[in-house]
Design a protein around this motif. Structure first.
Motif, PDB file in Angstrom:
ATOM      1  N   LEU A  42       0.834  -1.190   0.000  1.00 36.31           N
ATOM      2  CA  LEU A  42       0.000   0.000   0.000  1.00 36.31           C
ATOM      3  C   LEU A  42       0.870   1.242   0.000  1.00 36.31           C
ATOM      4  O   LEU A  42       1.708   1.426   0.882  1.00 36.31           O
ATOM      5  CB  LEU A  42      -0.913   0.024   1.233  1.00 36.31           C
ATOM      6  N   GLY A  43       0.673   2.094  -1.007  1.00 36.37           N
ATOM      7  CA  GLY A  43       1.379   3.359  -1.068  1.00 36.37           C
ATOM      8  C   GLY A  43       0.714   4.400  -0.190  1.00 36.37           C
ATOM      9  O   GLY A  43      -0.317   4.147   0.450  1.00 36.37           O
ATOM     10  N   THR A  44       1.272   5.582  -0.186  1.00 37.90           N
ATOM     11  CA  THR A  44       0.796   6.629   0.720  1.00 37.90           C
ATOM     12  C   THR A  44      -0.594   7.147   0.351  1.00 37.90           C
ATOM     13  O   THR A  44      -1.245   7.793   1.168  1.00 37.90           O
ATOM     14  CB  THR A  44       1.793   7.802   0.741  1.00 37.90           C
ATOM     15  N   SER A  45      -1.058   6.879  -0.862  1.00 31.66           N
ATOM     16  CA  SER A  45      -2.391   7.331  -1.283  1.00 31.66           C
ATOM     17  C   SER A  45      -3.424   6.208  -1.254  1.00 31.66           C
ATOM     18  O   SER A  45      -4.544   6.382  -1.749  1.00 31.66           O
ATOM     19  CB  SER A  45      -2.328   7.919  -2.707  1.00 31.66           C
ATOM     20  N   SER A  46      -3.073   5.069  -0.671  1.00 29.06           N
ATOM     21  CA  SER A  46      -3.980   3.915  -0.666  1.00 29.06           C
ATOM     22  C   SER A  46      -5.224   4.178   0.175  1.00 29.06           C
ATOM     23  O   SER A  46      -5.185   4.912   1.158  1.00 29.06           O
ATOM     24  CB  SER A  46      -3.256   2.679  -0.131  1.00 29.06           C
ATOM     25  N   VAL A  47      -6.314   3.532  -0.236  1.00 26.91           N
ATOM     26  CA  VAL A  47      -7.545   3.533   0.559  1.00 26.91           C
ATOM     27  C   VAL A  47      -7.937   2.081   0.818  1.00 26.91           C
ATOM     28  O   VAL A  47      -7.723   1.202  -0.024  1.00 26.91           O
ATOM     29  CB  VAL A  47      -8.681   4.284  -0.157  1.00 26.91           C
ATOM     30  N   LYS A  48      -8.493   1.826   1.995  1.00 26.70           N
ATOM     31  CA  LYS A  48      -8.790   0.446   2.405  1.00 26.70           C
ATOM     32  C   LYS A  48      -9.759  -0.249   1.463  1.00 26.70           C
ATOM     33  O   LYS A  48      -9.699  -1.469   1.285  1.00 26.70           O
ATOM     34  CB  LYS A  48      -9.334   0.444   3.829  1.00 26.70           C
ATOM     35  N   SER A  49     -10.642   0.524   0.840  1.00 25.85           N
ATOM     36  CA  SER A  49     -11.642  -0.087  -0.034  1.00 25.85           C
ATOM     37  C   SER A  49     -11.028  -0.699  -1.294  1.00 25.85           C
ATOM     38  O   SER A  49     -11.685  -1.498  -1.974  1.00 25.85           O
ATOM     39  CB  SER A  49     -12.703   0.947  -0.425  1.00 25.85           C
ATOM     40  N   ASP A  50      -9.780  -0.364  -1.608  1.00 24.38           N
ATOM     41  CA  ASP A  50      -9.110  -0.952  -2.774  1.00 24.38           C
ATOM     42  C   ASP A  50      -8.555  -2.344  -2.483  1.00 24.38           C
ATOM     43  O   ASP A  50      -8.130  -3.043  -3.400  1.00 24.38           O
ATOM     44  CB  ASP A  50      -7.971  -0.044  -3.258  1.00 24.38           C
ATOM     45  N   LEU A  51      -8.538  -2.723  -1.212  1.00 17.40           N
ATOM     46  CA  LEU A  51      -8.114  -4.075  -0.823  1.00 17.40           C
ATOM     47  C   LEU A  51      -9.366  -4.930  -0.744  1.00 17.40           C
ATOM     48  O   LEU A  51     -10.102  -4.895   0.235  1.00 17.40           O
ATOM     49  CB  LEU A  51      -7.384  -4.030   0.518  1.00 17.40           C
ATOM     50  N   LEU A  52      -9.636  -5.695  -1.781  1.00 17.62           N
ATOM     51  CA  LEU A  52     -10.907  -6.405  -1.916  1.00 17.62           C
ATOM     52  C   LEU A  52     -10.921  -7.739  -1.180  1.00 17.62           C
ATOM     53  O   LEU A  52     -11.783  -7.994  -0.351  1.00 17.62           O
ATOM     54  CB  LEU A  52     -11.217  -6.628  -3.406  1.00 17.62           C
ATOM     55  N   ASN A  53      -9.965  -8.597  -1.526  1.00 16.78           N
ATOM     56  CA  ASN A  53      -9.960  -9.944  -0.964  1.00 16.78           C
ATOM     57  C   ASN A  53      -8.528 -10.477  -0.936  1.00 16.78           C
ATOM     58  O   ASN A  53      -8.128 -11.240  -1.809  1.00 16.78           O
ATOM     59  CB  ASN A  53     -10.860 -10.869  -1.792  1.00 16.78           C
ATOM     60  N   PRO A  54      -7.736 -10.062   0.072  1.00 18.83           N
ATOM     61  CA  PRO A  54      -6.319 -10.458   0.080  1.00 18.83           C
ATOM     62  C   PRO A  54      -6.089 -11.934   0.338  1.00 18.83           C
ATOM     63  O   PRO A  54      -5.027 -12.465   0.010  1.00 18.83           O
ATOM     64  CB  PRO A  54      -5.735  -9.603   1.205  1.00 18.83           C
ATOM     65  N   GLY A  55      -7.070 -12.626   0.932  1.00 18.42           N
ATOM     66  CA  GLY A  55      -6.865 -14.027   1.254  1.00 18.42           C
ATOM     67  C   GLY A  55      -5.671 -14.210   2.164  1.00 18.42           C
ATOM     68  O   GLY A  55      -5.538 -13.513   3.172  1.00 18.42           O
ATOM     69  N   ASP A  56      -4.786 -15.119   1.807  1.00 25.61           N
ATOM     70  CA  ASP A  56      -3.595 -15.385   2.614  1.00 25.61           C
ATOM     71  C   ASP A  56      -2.395 -14.536   2.194  1.00 25.61           C
ATOM     72  O   ASP A  56      -1.307 -14.688   2.756  1.00 25.61           O
ATOM     73  CB  ASP A  56      -3.207 -16.869   2.501  1.00 25.61           C
ATOM     74  N   ILE A 164      -7.393  -6.999  -5.390  1.00 27.04           N
ATOM     75  CA  ILE A 164      -7.282  -5.559  -5.138  1.00 27.04           C
ATOM     76  C   ILE A 164      -7.869  -4.785  -6.314  1.00 27.04           C
ATOM     77  O   ILE A 164      -8.204  -5.367  -7.352  1.00 27.04           O
ATOM     78  CB  ILE A 164      -5.810  -5.137  -4.951  1.00 27.04           C
ATOM     79  N   ILE A 165      -7.988  -3.476  -6.141  1.00 29.43           N
ATOM     80  CA  ILE A 165      -8.207  -2.577  -7.279  1.00 29.43           C
ATOM     81  C   ILE A 165      -6.847  -1.973  -7.579  1.00 29.43           C
ATOM     82  O   ILE A 165      -6.401  -1.052  -6.888  1.00 29.43           O
ATOM     83  CB  ILE A 165      -9.235  -1.484  -6.953  1.00 29.43           C
ATOM     84  N   PRO A 166      -6.128  -2.526  -8.552  1.00 28.86           N
ATOM     85  CA  PRO A 166      -4.738  -2.115  -8.778  1.00 28.86           C
ATOM     86  C   PRO A 166      -4.604  -0.617  -9.012  1.00 28.86           C
ATOM     87  O   PRO A 166      -5.262  -0.053  -9.886  1.00 28.86           O
ATOM     88  CB  PRO A 166      -4.328  -2.918 -10.020  1.00 28.86           C
ATOM     89  N   CYS A 167      -3.774   0.008  -8.186  1.00 25.65           N
ATOM     90  CA  CYS A 167      -3.512   1.448  -8.303  1.00 25.65           C
ATOM     91  C   CYS A 167      -4.788   2.281  -8.191  1.00 25.65           C
ATOM     92  O   CYS A 167      -4.820   3.437  -8.614  1.00 25.65           O
ATOM     93  CB  CYS A 167      -2.770   1.775  -9.590  1.00 25.65           C
ATOM     94  N   GLY A 168      -5.857   1.678  -7.645  1.00 24.45           N
ATOM     95  CA  GLY A 168      -7.110   2.397  -7.467  1.00 24.45           C
ATOM     96  C   GLY A 168      -7.891   2.627  -8.742  1.00 24.45           C
ATOM     97  O   GLY A 168      -8.839   3.413  -8.764  1.00 24.45           O
TER      98      GLY A 168
END
Length: 201
Positions: A42-56, A164-168
């Motif tokens: 996650l970069g400095t502009s990341s938002v949690k909603s872009d992390l969809l289903n990281p699994g393991d 994820i939503i790559p790069c938002g």
């Protein structure tokens, strides 16, 4: 230097040490080519909603610019640690030059990669006339010394980008040289990267 798979926290620690030495004038500029085990960063502009289903898959916060991305085997990651004070202290120019490096490398493998306004990274147009991202760029600069860098999709597992939503950017897909029908060993990619790096930097 090029290495095989390096754990992300180890790479981050080593980068910070190299950057500190460059800042102090006690160490050389360095370009480090490697792969990571599967990881979301996650970069400095990341938002949690872009992390969809990281699994393991592990997730790490990092100090680079940009949003969330994936790293994994089959992707050539390049960490570029340069002293811009002794070159050109211009962040936009530096990012443009990293993009140009990858454009020239991909051209050697018959891939036309292009910039897009407002979207850092490199894009190709697929056979359906859709734009897909083939390379990501995320950097950090401290006291005009750069670190982090780029990630070029050679032959990673593209399914991992679905977590994820790559790069938002939810309206665009992700591609690779392999998906485009080009099978190129990483050593060939590295050779082209070294050649064009010295032309540009």
């Amino acid at each position: 230097m090029a290495q095989n798979i390096v754990e992300y926290p180890e790479a981050l620690g080593r980068m910070k040490k190299i950057v500190a030495h460059i800042q102090e004038g006690t160490g050389p500029e360095t370009v480090w080519l490697l792969e990571h085990p599967s990881v979301y960063t996650l970069g400095t502009s990341s938002v949690k909603s872009d992390l969809l289903n990281p699994g393991d898959t592990p997730v790490f916060e990092t100090g680079r610019g940009g949003k969330i991305t994936y790293h994994g085997p089959g992707q050539r990651v390049g960490y570029v640690m340069l002293n811009l004070k002794s070159r050109e202290p211009d962040l936009r120019r530096y990012i443009w030059t990293l993009e140009e490096l990858l454009i020239r490398v991909l051209a050697e493998f018959t891939v036309k990669a292009e910039r897009r306004s407002g979207r850092i990274g490199l894009w190709v147009v697929n056979t359906n006339q859709q734009e897909e991202k083939i390379a990501a760029i995320g950097v950090r600069i401290e006291k005009w010394v750069t670190y982090h860098g780029f990630a070029l999709n050679v032959a990673p597992n593209l399914e991992c980008f679905k977590g994820i939503i790559p790069c938002g950017l939810k309206d665009f897909g992700v591609t690779s040289l392999e998906k485009l029908g080009i099978k190129s060993p990483l050593r060939e990619i590295d050779g082209a990267l070294k050649k064009h790096f010295f032309e540009l930097f």
